[in-house]
Scaffold this active site. Structure first.
Site, mmCIF file in Angstrom:
data_model
loop_
_atom_site.group_PDB
_atom_site.id
_atom_site.type_symbol
_atom_site.label_atom_id
_atom_site.label_comp_id
_atom_site.label_asym_id
_atom_site.label_seq_id
_atom_site.Cartn_x
_atom_site.Cartn_y
_atom_site.Cartn_z
ATOM 1 N N HIS A 15 -10.885 9.421 -9.920
ATOM 2 C CA HIS A 15 -11.804 9.177 -8.791
ATOM 3 C C HIS A 15 -12.762 10.332 -8.593
ATOM 4 O O HIS A 15 -13.390 10.438 -7.539
ATOM 5 C CB HIS A 15 -11.001 8.925 -7.506
ATOM 6 C CG HIS A 15 -10.270 7.626 -7.540
ATOM 7 N ND1 HIS A 15 -9.230 7.334 -6.677
ATOM 8 C CD2 HIS A 15 -10.418 6.532 -8.322
ATOM 9 C CE1 HIS A 15 -8.778 6.116 -6.933
ATOM 10 N NE2 HIS A 15 -9.476 5.603 -7.937
ATOM 11 N N ASN A 69 7.730 7.998 -3.417
ATOM 12 C CA ASN A 69 6.821 7.816 -2.294
ATOM 13 C C ASN A 69 7.608 7.862 -0.994
ATOM 14 O O ASN A 69 8.818 7.593 -0.987
ATOM 15 C CB ASN A 69 6.088 6.475 -2.435
ATOM 16 C CG ASN A 69 4.759 6.472 -1.695
ATOM 17 O OD1 ASN A 69 3.941 7.369 -1.867
ATOM 18 N ND2 ASN A 69 4.585 5.482 -0.834
#
Ligand code: BV8
Length: 229
Positions: free
Chosen positions: A107, A200
């Protein structure tokens, strides 16, 4: 062993960089999806520059340092017999500062600016604005944008990412909410025999595609998981 790792904002959270979709996920009341777009940059470039200037200045402040998860990944990559690719959705430089070598910032990167006319990249640590002179043509002002992949733009390195995912023996997703595509879909490119592990704080829409889902802070779980490998 061929290892592919995908990281998101959650791996940098304990370094002090806010995530996107947690309680602190808004900026001046705006969602990242509304500010990080080419349309927003055309409509109000100074507003978008301000968004990235704030984040670049925060990243460059001394209290922002790589954490144990970043460091554990860098140490693991250096092990003999490991073919390693670290794909990050993050635009900070914490993986590189921790010593990771094969990093693919899909990104973009907050500490680089891109020429709007030629696409040339420049290392960049100051504020950007519409008054910023071009490094090579100082008479040209405001011709630089952050080297960031905005929503609606094609992420970087997709061919390399797809190839690495197809070949991986282990795919590790760390600190990502798995809502942004195509990053969230990379796990689906792994071969059936690939071991898929998610680390996570919370379950994600892709959790069911992983053999193992470890819940908890990356700075504790990543070093522990890699040490036991
Ligand atoms: C594309 C740079 C076409 C910006 C980013 C309508 C119009 C246009 C596009 C779309 C549309 N609808 C959908 C799309 C596609 C869109 C998309 O997916 N949108 C989402 C919102 C639905 N995608 C795109 O536009 C992409 N481009 O599609 O182009 C194309 C594609 C392929 C081939 C040809 C054409 C471009 C997407 C890139 C956008 N840019 N970043 C910037 O940073 O300013 S994405 C942005 O979100 C960040 O990069 C971030 O990394 C990413 C994902 O967020 P996460 O990293 O997952 O962070 P998040 O806060 O969400 O989650 C953190 C997680 O960590 C949480 O789960 C939390 O529980 C956990 N956590 C927190 N603390 C810890 C922790 N875990 C462990 N330990 C902790 N301590």
């Amino acid at each position: 062993m061929r290892v592919v790792v995908l990281t998101g904002a959650g791996i940098s959270a304990e370094s002090g960089i806010p995530t996107f979709r947690g309680p602190d996920g808004l900026w001046e009341g705006h969602r990242v999806e509304d500010v990080a777009t080419p349309e927003a940059f055309v409509r109000d470039p100074e507003f978008v520059h301000r968004f990235y200037n704030m984040r670049r200045n925060k990243l460059l402040s001394p209290e922002i340092q790589p954490n144990a998860a970043h460091i554990a990944l860098a140490n693991f990559e250096a092990r003999p017999g490991i073919e390693f690719l670290l794909i990050t959705q993050n635009i900070d430089d914490l993986h590189v500062r921790a010593g990771s070598k094969n990093v693919l910032p899909m990104h973009g990167e907050l500490l680089k600016a891109r020429c709007l006319d030629t696409g040339e990249l420049f290392p960049w640590r100051e504020d950007l604005s519409m008054g910023t002179p071009h490094p090579k043509h100082p008479e040209r002002l405001g011709r630089l944008r952050p080297h960031i992949v905005w929503f609606g733009e094609v992420p970087l390195g997709m061919d390399q990412i797809e190839d690495a995912a197809h070949r991986a023996d282990l795919f590790l997703a760390i600190g990502t909410s798995a809502v942004v595509y195509p990053a969230a879909g990379i796990v689906q490119w792994t071969k059936p025999s690939c071991r898929r592990v998610e680390i996570n704080m919370e379950a994600t829409p892709q959790s069911n595609r992983f053999h193992e889902s470890l819940r908890g802070p990356a700075s504790q779980l990543v070093p522990k998981y890699l040490d036991e490998l």
